[in-house]
Design an enzyme around this catalytic site. Sequence first.
Site, short mmCIF file in Angstrom:
data_model
loop_
_atom_site.label_atom_id
_atom_site.label_comp_id
_atom_site.label_asym_id
_atom_site.label_seq_id
_atom_site.Cartn_x
_atom_site.Cartn_y
_atom_site.Cartn_z
N PRO A 33 93.72 1.84 54.89
CG PRO A 33 93.19 2.10 52.62
CD PRO A 33 93.96 2.74 53.74
N GLY A 34 95.09 -0.59 55.20
CA GLY A 34 95.82 -1.74 55.72
C GLY A 34 96.45 -1.52 57.07
N GLY A 54 95.06 -0.30 60.87
CA GLY A 54 94.12 0.23 61.85
C GLY A 54 94.76 0.19 63.22
CB ILE A 91 89.18 9.98 58.04
CG1 ILE A 91 90.42 9.17 57.66
CG2 ILE A 91 89.54 11.25 58.79
CD1 ILE A 91 91.18 8.58 58.84
CE LYS A 124 48.53 -3.17 82.81
NZ LYS A 124 47.12 -3.06 83.31
CD GLN A 130 63.61 -12.79 90.21
OE1 GLN A 130 63.97 -13.88 89.78
NE2 GLN A 130 63.40 -12.54 91.49
CG PHE A 143 61.45 -1.82 73.10
CD1 PHE A 143 60.60 -0.91 72.47
CD2 PHE A 143 62.23 -1.38 74.15
CE1 PHE A 143 60.53 0.42 72.89
CE2 PHE A 143 62.18 -0.06 74.57
CZ PHE A 143 61.32 0.85 73.95
CD GLU A 165 88.86 8.52 69.95
OE1 GLU A 165 89.62 8.54 70.94
OE2 GLU A 165 88.11 9.46 69.66
#
Length: 431
Positions: free
Chosen positions: A170-171, A173, A199, A314, A324, A383, A408
Amino acid sequence: MALRGVSGVWRNLTNNINKLSTPRAFTHNKAPRHEDQAEGKPGLNFDLSPEQQELQQLARKFARDEIIPVAAQYDKSGEFPWPVIKKAFDVGLLTAPLPVKYGGLGIGILDACLVGEELSYGCTGISTATTTNILGQMPVLIAGNHEQKKEYIGRMTKEALVCSYGVTEPGAGSDVAGVKTTAVKKGDEYILNGQKMWITNAGHANWYFVLARTNLDPKAPTGKAFSGFIVERAWPGVTPGRKEQNMGQRASDTRGVTFEDVRVPAKNLLGVEGAGFKIAMGAFDRTRPAVAAGAVGLARRALDEATKYSLQRKTMGKLICDHQAVAFMLADMAIGIESSRLCMLQSAWEIDHGKRNTYLASVAKALAADVANKCATDAVQIFGGAGFNSDYPVEKLMRDAKIFQIYEGTAQIQRLIISRHIINDMKQSAA
């Protein structure tokens, strides 16, 4: 990039893959060589060996047939994808990176990255749940003795199991020196107390790699203060917390784990006391290329989805790919994917050839993570309004991509590693 030779057990990879012919057993044959290499001259070779191509195609087919059809379902339910993991185990994809001596196929890091990219193309949540085993296993592989490997690596090849890598708290990383979990030696045991957080696979793990402080002197150097342990889930005092509700990669199980007066046999100490930090960081050199491969797979999926949509949608009387503005977005996505894949492959190749790859592993991880986020964001943009809707695939890609810049080693930690390498190299060359 020739694949390491392993036995005919390779055929097990295809026993349960429908309509896929059984490939040859891996051999020690080298990958195709360019003309200058055939003449004995040194040179680069970007060809995959026939065996690597078969492995890649196998993983691609598995993603298409077993992951993509259920990815949205697991994203919505947040359930752990045991059925997919068991299928991956049955065909050998789960255990392929493990040594032949302990029941695996002995493929290299690069080969594992080829698999990881394809599985992540299908779904990075399911891929993370499936392939994160290698992070938990890596400290045992690099520092474990024969008996530890026989017990804990061998166990993973006998049935579909998952394990976890327990460092983050928790403290603590990115600041590994801030780890508070302690392991106090008492006779032939260590008494483990503390809490781990974020984890992966913690709720389903059969065992954990746990980094704990064994030198309780707060002034002890990081390189001597911590030790690594193999801790079984079933031992009294080991308690996984609730499943965290994450933004993305929801098929992956993320939890805290509490250790309360857990009695760890001294035989479960990895290496020697005080070597834990080195072991934990050494694992990252070997697993960060695979994380980069996952990011490349997601980015490739984003490009494919955006390209297909641009060939259907379209506006202003023509397909949007003919504008473009959209075409250049697709081009930029491709540039990022190709670049990050090359970095990923080189970082994996280095570790397979016994070279230290810390610098390139960080380059690959940082670049691929940024590219994945950019590609996913641009896919949503292409999209338009549909990209913001969960009925279309790209909003999931955007949510899934973010964690690549965090787990990681954050994007900032990677840049810290890279910059230190550059500066130290310059100082040494100037001395």
